[in-house]
Design a protein around this motif. Structure first.
Motif, mmCIF file in Angstrom:
data_model
loop_
_atom_site.group_PDB
_atom_site.id
_atom_site.type_symbol
_atom_site.label_atom_id
_atom_site.label_comp_id
_atom_site.label_asym_id
_atom_site.label_seq_id
_atom_site.Cartn_x
_atom_site.Cartn_y
_atom_site.Cartn_z
ATOM 1 N N ALA A 18 43.747 44.212 45.452
ATOM 2 C CA ALA A 18 43.286 42.873 45.088
ATOM 3 C C ALA A 18 41.766 42.780 45.129
ATOM 4 O O ALA A 18 41.142 42.164 44.259
ATOM 5 N N ALA A 19 41.137 43.379 46.145
ATOM 6 C CA ALA A 19 39.679 43.311 46.251
ATOM 7 C C ALA A 19 39.009 44.042 45.097
ATOM 8 O O ALA A 19 38.005 43.570 44.534
ATOM 9 N N GLU A 20 39.551 45.214 44.744
ATOM 10 C CA GLU A 20 38.950 45.953 43.629
ATOM 11 C C GLU A 20 39.038 45.171 42.331
ATOM 12 O O GLU A 20 38.054 45.030 41.597
ATOM 13 N N LEU A 21 40.233 44.641 42.062
ATOM 14 C CA LEU A 21 40.403 43.911 40.805
ATOM 15 C C LEU A 21 39.626 42.607 40.809
ATOM 16 O O LEU A 21 38.989 42.233 39.821
ATOM 17 N N THR A 22 39.645 41.899 41.949
ATOM 18 C CA THR A 22 38.931 40.616 42.014
ATOM 19 C C THR A 22 37.445 40.819 41.825
ATOM 20 O O THR A 22 36.763 40.016 41.182
ATOM 21 N N GLY A 23 36.920 41.911 42.368
ATOM 22 C CA GLY A 23 35.484 42.145 42.263
ATOM 23 C C GLY A 23 35.003 42.179 40.831
ATOM 24 O O GLY A 23 34.045 41.486 40.464
ATOM 25 N N TRP A 24 35.677 42.977 39.995
ATOM 26 C CA TRP A 24 35.175 43.058 38.615
ATOM 27 C C TRP A 24 35.772 42.004 37.697
ATOM 28 O O TRP A 24 35.171 41.648 36.684
ATOM 29 N N VAL A 25 36.953 41.467 38.032
ATOM 30 C CA VAL A 25 37.512 40.399 37.196
ATOM 31 C C VAL A 25 36.660 39.141 37.291
ATOM 32 O O VAL A 25 36.317 38.513 36.280
ATOM 33 N N VAL A 26 36.295 38.748 38.524
ATOM 34 C CA VAL A 26 35.463 37.552 38.688
ATOM 35 C C VAL A 26 34.121 37.726 37.990
ATOM 36 O O VAL A 26 33.629 36.841 37.281
ATOM 37 N N LEU A 27 33.515 38.906 38.184
ATOM 38 C CA LEU A 27 32.225 39.159 37.541
ATOM 39 C C LEU A 27 32.354 39.108 36.021
ATOM 40 O O LEU A 27 31.526 38.502 35.330
ATOM 41 N N GLY A 28 33.394 39.741 35.485
ATOM 42 C CA GLY A 28 33.557 39.748 34.032
ATOM 43 C C GLY A 28 33.810 38.381 33.459
ATOM 44 O O GLY A 28 33.244 38.013 32.426
ATOM 45 N N VAL A 29 34.646 37.573 34.133
ATOM 46 C CA VAL A 29 34.948 36.239 33.618
ATOM 47 C C VAL A 29 33.723 35.335 33.685
ATOM 48 O O VAL A 29 33.426 34.588 32.742
ATOM 49 N N VAL A 30 32.979 35.394 34.803
ATOM 50 C CA VAL A 30 31.796 34.532 34.946
ATOM 51 C C VAL A 30 30.734 34.888 33.905
ATOM 52 O O VAL A 30 30.193 34.025 33.209
ATOM 53 N N VAL A 31 30.433 36.172 33.793
ATOM 54 C CA VAL A 31 29.425 36.584 32.804
ATOM 55 C C VAL A 31 29.916 36.308 31.386
ATOM 56 O O VAL A 31 29.143 35.878 30.516
ATOM 57 N N GLY A 32 31.202 36.525 31.122
ATOM 58 C CA GLY A 32 31.746 36.243 29.788
ATOM 59 C C GLY A 32 31.673 34.776 29.432
ATOM 60 O O GLY A 32 31.341 34.413 28.295
ATOM 61 N N ALA A 33 31.979 33.894 30.396
ATOM 62 C CA ALA A 33 31.862 32.454 30.126
ATOM 63 C C ALA A 33 30.421 32.076 29.819
ATOM 64 O O ALA A 33 30.150 31.277 28.914
ATOM 65 N N ALA A 34 29.470 32.659 30.583
ATOM 66 C CA ALA A 34 28.053 32.378 30.303
ATOM 67 C C ALA A 34 27.654 32.884 28.919
ATOM 68 O O ALA A 34 26.916 32.216 28.184
#
Length: 889
Positions: free
Chosen positions: A803-819
């Motif tokens: 969960a930590a591995e996936l959350t780390g890059w999923v959150v980053l990807g979604v936030v940067v993608g939304a921006a």
């Protein structure tokens, strides 16, 4: 020869045993080839539909080439199809027009029809009828006309056509009049009617009726199809009829002869609007010297210029919509190819062991990839061509994109195959080139963005068209550069938490393995595309609604000659009507500031009643205090008027209207007053305040009507028809139909389709990239988890690591993608002229938070599903290698 056959067998076995490794590449190539093949057809179909909609809805009068002159000089010439006096009088004019049409180049030439010419005289007042039929006509008038082809478009009802005998002084002139016109004037065949300009008057020798009233010819022939009747309550009834006479008689007796000529211009089959507009402008100016300095006029070039502007805007918006899917497809293709090369690394090792050179190894990798990508791309292009037959015609150049999609994976695979050993110097050179390219890309994206936003680059500039792809690529570069430092902060925070799960998972993500980086990039692009599509569609729909509201100002807008307070009360008494506000646009009005002045529109509104409407939640609310009757009249000024004055209206400003000079003071400034402002220079004041200073109007010309919220569009339309009967007007506009018409416009409709299709393609491509990236990282992840279990980690720690591995890059990807998506929307709104495109005063970017939340949630759910399915999959690399080893043995 044995070496070649051995390598060929290696290729065959690799393809047979590693079919699954190329599934992602095949699917993405299939999808990409289909998109790049179908997209040009869609753009071409959109352009054709826009041209057809704009030109097809225009009138013949707006398109045709027309001229009217009282001075002309044509060489003697004969025109085919004319005989007798018609040939002698109008033959040279007809021949000149035919030569003029033949000189127009293609493609405009085929749009221009046969020329028409008409010779006429000044309007001649007829004698009034004392009693009987026609006695109610106070001003009977006749216009003498001779025109080739006129008699072919009518049918004789009674009598005959006029003869070519020239009447002697005092004798009546023979004429032919429409049957309806003769009946309205009470003029019988054979009767002589006196006139002012003709000494002997006119003898009615026959009557006619037109064969086809819808023929565009009659639009250029006033009173030709029937009498022109004007009823004035003060002056009385005026009836004007067309009197057909012999052309030679007209030429010898005309008091003020006038020549009218026109070319019908078709609105069908305009394939090149820019060229046609230029050719029609040149044709309109070419005959000026022969027509006494008068030029042909036509609205077709301006109409086509508007079409070209709309098409250019649509192309720019289409490029923004296409940039995301192309970036997603390129990413998915790159990730898939990288995974395919990694899965076939053993094949390259076997080829080297058998003495293959580096070039041969790269060729083997390219050939293996082409065997997967090229058939898939060909199938995608064929499917797109079959589906695209219903969208629009294709061109050979449309297949170029499919060829590039099919060949790119093979070239990339050849580049990714590493040699057995790379020197340190070469590694440093490659790294320096990557850093330099990344910096150049980021700087180029920033420079082009600034130039586009400040207006230094036109919206159809290739750099602006490529701007979304530049921004997406620059964002990807920044993500790759910053992913490890950002995730490193999370690793430092995880060190302070108990248990190894979160620390191990975040540490794996922070190491920036290719699978993790590719997953982040896929999420950035996918989220960015979907967010941009959501925000862009929301902005377009809101802009169309704003433009419709600015045009109507209420649920219903009625305009007419008389809207008294009694009529307003009668309208409000109708079921379904919540409120009616009367207003008037008063012109001319002169705004005086000392010695200077300017013409403005005075918008006289019952602001107290409008405030009740604004209180119901409507936009463009007016300020308080406009009803003050003491002192200067408080007014709301447009931003254009304020810009002229350099700020608020100075003290001593007056408004001169209807002979009155009213002192005014500025209460507020607005861009627009919905439903009222026809121009940009206006001043709004309360009708009561104006009346207190002596300015009264008894018949406001505009009525804004709000209806009950429970009424649907059909009910509002029916209510509008009922109110139109009460008011006595045919000018009724309803907010919802105006908004829906703008959304149904071909430019907007195709934009919506393109954005939705592009977002769907991007999501599919990103899911493919995610699957490939997760599959590439799955073996290392499983070994890490196995190590955790071997040292005694609990199931909870193992799950926490995943969960930590996936959350780390999923959150980053979604936030940067939304921006990224929001940034692309801001750039699109800043670069493209959406206000003109949507007929609105301004179109700010809009974001529907609910829709955005649903989109982000859907992306997260898709990522979770893809991750779950990928993690559950097994690592087939060992099985594939074992099968190859068995066959080698």
């Amino acid at each position: 020869m044995s070496h070649m056959s051995s390598r060929a067998s290696l290729l065959v076995r690799s393809l047979r045993h590693r079919v699954g490794a190329g599934v992602v590449v095949a699917l993405v190539a299939l999808l990409g080839a289909g998109v790049v093949t179908l997209w040009p057809r869609g753009v071409a179909a959109m352009e054709a539909e826009v041209v057809g909609a704009r030109v097809g809805t225009s009138t013949d009068l707006a398109r045709d080439l027309t001229v009217r002159t009282s001075s002309w000089a044509f060489d003697e010439a004969e025109a085919s199809g004319l005989e007798g006096t018609m040939q002698r009088v109008l033959g040279p004019a007809q021949a000149y027009l035919l030569a003029l049409r033949d000189a127009i180049p293609e493609p405009a030439r085929r749009l221009v029809g046969e020329p028409q010419v008409r010779l006429s005289d000044a309007t001649d007042p007829l004698a009034q009828v004392a009693d009987g039929p026609g006695s109610d006509v106070r001003f009977p008038e006749l216009v003498r006309v001779a025109a080739p082809g006129f008699l072919e478009r009518v049918r004789l009802v009674e009598g005959r056509v006029p003869s070519d005998a020239v009447p002697r002084p005092g004798e009546p002139t023979e004429t032919l009049v429409s049957a309806d016109g003769a009946a309205r004037l009470g003029w019988d065949v054979g009767e002589v009617r006196g006139a002012t300009l003709s000494d002997g008057g006119y003898t009615l020798v026959g009557t006619y009726e037109v064969l086809d009233p819808s023929d565009g010819y009659w639009l250029h022939t006033p009173a030709g199809a029937g009498p022109a009747v004007l009823e004035d309550l003060d002056r009385g009834v005026t009836v004007r009829v067309l009197g057909i006479v012999d052309p030679e008689v007209l030429a010898m007796t005309a008091a003020r002869p006038v020549l009218d000529a026109w070319f019908p211009v078709s609105g069908e089959g305009v394939a090149d609007p820019t060229t046609v507009a230029a050719q029609l402008r040149a044709a309109a100016a070419s005959a000026s010297a022969d027509l006494g300095g008068v030029r042909f006029s036509t609205g077709m070039p301006d109409l086509l210029d508007g079409v070209v502007a709309d098409v250019a805007t649509s192309r720019t918006l289409a490029s923004f919509a296409l940039a995301g899917p192309l970036a997603a497809l390129a990413l998915a293709l790159g990730v898939g190819t990288q995974g395919l090369v990694a899965r076939r690394r053993e094949d390259a090792a076997l080829a080297r062991a058998r003495g293959a050179s580096g070039l041969q190894v790269r060729g083997l990798a390219a050939l293996q990839t082409w065997c997967v990508a090229l058939p898939a791309a060909a199938l995608g292009a064929a499917a797109a061509a079959a589906l695209g037959s219903g969208v629009g015609p294709g061109a050979p150049g449309d297949l170029l994109g499919a060829v590039l999609v099919g060949t790119a994976p093979g070239l990339l695979a050849a580049a990714l195959v590493a040699p057995p050993r790379a020197s340190v110097a070469r590694t440093r050179i490659v790294r320096a080139l990557r850093v330099t390219g990344a910096v150049v890309l980021v700087v180029a994206a920033a420079v082009v963005t600034v130039l586009a936003l400040v207006g230094r680059l036109p919206s159809d500039d290739p750099l602006v068209v490529a701007l979304p792809a530049l921004l997406a690529a620059a964002t990807a570069v920044l993500v790759v550069a910053l992913v490890r430092p950002l995730l490193g902060l999370l690793v430092a925070a995880a060190r302070r938490r108990p248990g190894p799960g979160a620390l191990v998972g975040l540490a794996r993500a922070a190491r920036g393995r290719p699978g993790v980086v590719a997953g982040i990039l896929a999420l950035v692009v996918g989220t960015g595309v979907v967010v941009q599509a959501t925000a862009l569609l929301t902005t377009v729909r809101a802009g169309a609604a704003d433009g419709a509201w600015q045009a109507t100002g209420a649920d219903l807008r009625l305009s007419g000659p008389r809207m008294t307070p009694e009529l307003v009360a009668q309208v409000e008494a109708v079921d379904g009507v919540r409120l009616a506000v009367a207003a008037e646009v008063v012109t001319p009005a002169d705004l005086r500031r000392g010695a200077s002045g300017a013409n403005v529109e005075l918008l006289a509104v019952d602001t107290a009643r409008r405030a009740r409407r604004d209180a119901a939640g409507y936009r463009h609310a007016l300020p308080d205090g406009l009803t003050t009757a003491d002192g200067p009249v408080p007014v709301v000024v447009s931003t254009s008027v304020r810009a002229d004055t350099g700020g608020a209206l100075p003290d001593g400003t007056t408004l001169q209207v209807d002979g009155l000079r009213l002192p005014v003071v500025e209460a507020a400034s607005r861009d627009v007053v919905a439903g009222l402002g026809r121009g940009s220079r206006w001043i709004l004041a309360d009708t009561g305040a104006l009346a207190a200073h002596g300015l009264t109007r008894s018949a406001p010309a505009v009525l804004l009507v709000d209806v009950e919220d429970s009424l649907d569009v059909a009910a509002v339309t029916a209510l509008g028809d009922r109110l139109a009967e009460i008011v006595g007007t045919g000018d009724v506009r309803s907010f919802a139909p105006v908004r829906d018409a703008r959304l149904a416009d071909p430019t907007v409709a195709w934009l919506v389709r393109g954005v939705l299709v592009g977002a769907g393609v991007a999501v599919l491509a990103v899911l493919a990239a995610l699957v490939a990236a997760l599959a590439a990282a799955a073996p290392v992840r499983r070994r890490t988890l196995a190590t955790l279990r071997s040292v005694g980690a609990s199931t909870r720690d193992v799950r926490a690591a995943v969960a930590a591995e996936l959350t780390g890059w999923v959150v980053l990807g979604v936030v940067v993608g939304a921006a990224l998506g929001l940034g692309l929307t801001l750039v699109a709104v800043g670069v493209v002229d959406l206000p003109t495109f949507l007929a609105a005063r301004e179109v700010p970017p809009r974001v529907d938070l609910l829709a955005l939340g649903v989109v982000v949630g859907a992306v997260a759910a898709a990522v979770a599903a893809a991750t779950f399915l990928t993690v559950r999959g097994g690592d087939h690399r060992a099985r594939d290698a074992a099968l190859l080893a068995e066959e080698e043995g």
